[in-house]
Each structure stands twice: as C-alpha cells, then as structure tokens.
Enzyme design. Structure first.
Site, short mmCIF file in Angstrom:
data_model
loop_
_atom_site.label_atom_id
_atom_site.label_comp_id
_atom_site.label_asym_id
_atom_site.label_seq_id
_atom_site.Cartn_x
_atom_site.Cartn_y
_atom_site.Cartn_z
N ASP A 105 35.69 42.56 41.97
CA ASP A 105 37.01 42.57 41.89
C ASP A 105 37.78 43.56 42.92
O ASP A 105 37.14 44.73 42.88
CB ASP A 105 37.76 43.01 40.35
CG ASP A 105 39.08 42.76 39.96
OD1 ASP A 105 39.68 41.95 40.39
OD2 ASP A 105 39.59 43.65 39.14
N ASN B 58 43.50 37.79 35.24
CA ASN B 58 42.63 38.88 35.48
C ASN B 58 43.02 39.93 34.02
O ASN B 58 44.27 40.40 34.05
CB ASN B 58 42.52 39.76 36.34
CG ASN B 58 41.85 39.21 37.49
OD1 ASN B 58 41.44 37.82 37.35
ND2 ASN B 58 41.66 39.58 38.78
P1 13P Z 1 45.38 44.82 34.12
O1 13P Z 1 44.56 46.06 34.14
O2 13P Z 1 46.86 45.08 34.11
O3 13P Z 1 44.93 43.73 32.98
O4 13P Z 1 44.96 43.97 35.33
C1 13P Z 1 43.61 43.53 35.54
C2 13P Z 1 43.35 43.10 37.13
O5 13P Z 1 44.32 42.34 37.49
C3 13P Z 1 41.92 43.33 37.74
O6 13P Z 1 42.16 42.75 38.81
#
Ligand code: 13P
Length: 289
Positions: free
Chosen positions: A81, A235
């Site tokens: 990510d 996500n």
């Molecule tokens: P949040 O922490 O707001 O759920 O977002 C997670 C995210 O987008 C990881 O890429």
C-alpha cells in the site's frame, strides 16, 4: 498479474460489489481478518504500507499470507500500500507480493506517469498487479485531531485520470473523491463526492478498476452508492487499528496481572474480526468464493 486476481476484480465490478483491503502490521490482525473472511466466505486483500511492511518484513508477510491461503483456500491478495519508491516496490514484487500500489500522487503528472510506467513494466512481467494514484489523499491512518480540509481542486481530475491510465496501463487507480486517511475524533467523516466519481468512471470506463482509499468512518450510504458507481476496492486501516488498540488496552486494564500475550490479545483479535465482518457485509463481498 494472475488471471485469478484479474477475474475476481472483473467479477466484483460486473456484479457491483467491492473487495476490502485490510491493512496489517502484525500476526494477530492478519488472523482476525482471515477469520472474518473465512466466516463470511469473502475474498480479501491484505495491505501493508511501507512502514507496516518494514515492521513485519516483506518476505515474512508473503510467507504468512501464503500459509493462510494454503490452509483456508481463500482468495488472498497481498498488496503493498502506498509504495513510494521504485526500489522498495521492486523489493516487494521480488519478495512475492501479488499486487503493489505505486503512490506518485504528490509528484507532477509527468513524473507520476514516468515512474508508474517503470513500475508497470517491472511488475507485469512478474504477474504483479499495479494500482496507480491520481489526486493526493490527505491524512494518515489514525485518529486525527483535525480533519484535513478537502477542496474541489484536491479531487481527482477525470481528464488527468484518463491520461494516466492510458499512458501507464495500470490495472487499477486510487482516486480522490473526498475521503481522507484516518478518522475524526468527533466521528464526522467526509461524504463521498459521488458526482466526481461518476465523471471519472465515465472517462475511464473499464480500462482500470477504481479504488477508494480512506475507507474508515465513511458513511455507509455513501459507500454503497460508490460501489454501485464502480468502486471495486476499498481500503480500511484506521478502524482496525482503533479496534485492536482499544480492546488490547481494555484487556490489560481489566487484567493487570496477565502476562500471557495469546490471552490478552484474544480480545483484540475478536474486535478486529468484528470490524472486518461488518465491512465485508457492507461491501457485498460475502459468499463470493
Ligand atoms: P483509513 O485508515 O482511513 O481506513 O484508510 C486506509 C487506506 O486508505 C490505506 O491505503
């Protein structure tokens, strides 16, 4: 990328449901996510940011997810990510990640395209799926004292998104449609700009799968509508971190003498599992394997 992964994304898009990406930095959170997926028979994307994967280890994350995949038969996709540097992305792909997200959203469009092309070339040869990003998504995955202000000009520009997808051939695209990473202490969270999502979807068509970041705390009605309008991956991180930490603190407070990790961590696993199960139901990915 693996045909199985691609088919899963295509199926989700054509049937109007979304696959959740749940981030981890430890064993217990992964265990909780797997339990939820197993209970509800849902495919899962396991995410690790650069920081999370450095804590856990890239090869260790691959091995852990691989062991669960083998044991459960669940479709599990391990995704890096917000990979920022080409070198780290290369390391993750070489270690055996199934997918990577290259986040060049803070760069100029030209530079973002240039590096994304390099990433796609490297990853596709190794059957690794690539997510790009257009429109920087503010915040970080924690409880924020102050929510970031999101102006109209921060949102993803549909023309830029189309150009980026056409020139880079990324498989999926993270877009800014009003969400941010993290959650507000007061519980106020952004509404999704559904009009902008519609415009982007019209421009991109089926050329890339659309990804929603900053899923924690987003109003459920907005999430449902966004899935109908073409969001295929969502996500979630902050809500898992919060559930884990709250439950762990409570377990330690309730039982200050307890020193056995698998005993005081059990409640944290349960709390995370509950959050993931609720998201799976909301995203419509239950009973999809
Ligand atoms: P949040 O922490 O707001 O759920 O977002 C997670 C995210 O987008 C990881 O890429």
């Amino acid at each position: 990328m693996q045909n199985k992964t691609l088919n899963l994304f295509k199926r989700a898009r054509s049937e109007n449901w979304a696959i959740g990406q749940f981030n981890i930095s430890n064993l217990e959170t992964l265990q909780a996510i797997i339990r939820a997926g197993r209970n509800l028979e849902s495919p899962l994307i396991i995410g690790t940011s650069e920081g999370e994967s450095k804590f856990l280890g890239l090869r260790q994350a691959v091995a852990l997810v691989g062991a669960w995949r083998e044991e459960t038969g669940l479709p599990l996709i391990l995704n890096l990510d917000h990979g920022k540097s080409f070198d780290y992305i290369k390391e993750a792909a070489d270690a055996g990640y199934d997918a990577i997200h290259f986040d060049g959203s803070k760069l100029s469009l030209e530079e973002n395209v240039r590096i994304a092309q390099k990433v796609v070339q490297y990853c596709h040869k190794r059957k690794v799926m690539v997510e790009g990003e257009i429109g920087f998504i503010k915040g970080s995955s924690e409880v924020l004292k102050k929510i970031p202000e999101i102006k109209e000009e921060d949102l993803t520009d549909p023309e830029e998104a189309e150009k980026f997808v056409r020139e880079t051939k990324v498989d999926s695209l993270a877009i800014n449609i009003g969400t941010f990473h993290g959650m507000d202490v007061s519980g106020r969270n952004p509404h999704i700009n559904l009009g902008r999502l519609e415009e982007i979807r019209k421009k991109i068509g089926d050329k890339a799968f659309l990804v929603l970041h900053g899923g924690s705390g987003t109003p459920e009605e907005d999430v449902k509508k966004a899935i109908k309008l073409g969001i295929v991956k969502i996500n979630i991180n902050t809500e898992l971190r919060l559930a884990y930490t709250k439950a762990l603190k409570k377990a330690l407070e309730d039982n200050p003498e307890e020193t056995t990790p698998y005993k005081y961590l059990a409640q944290a696993v349960e709390a995370v599992q509950k959050v993931v199960e609720d998201k799976i139901k909301l995203f419509g990915s239950a009973n999809k394997i």
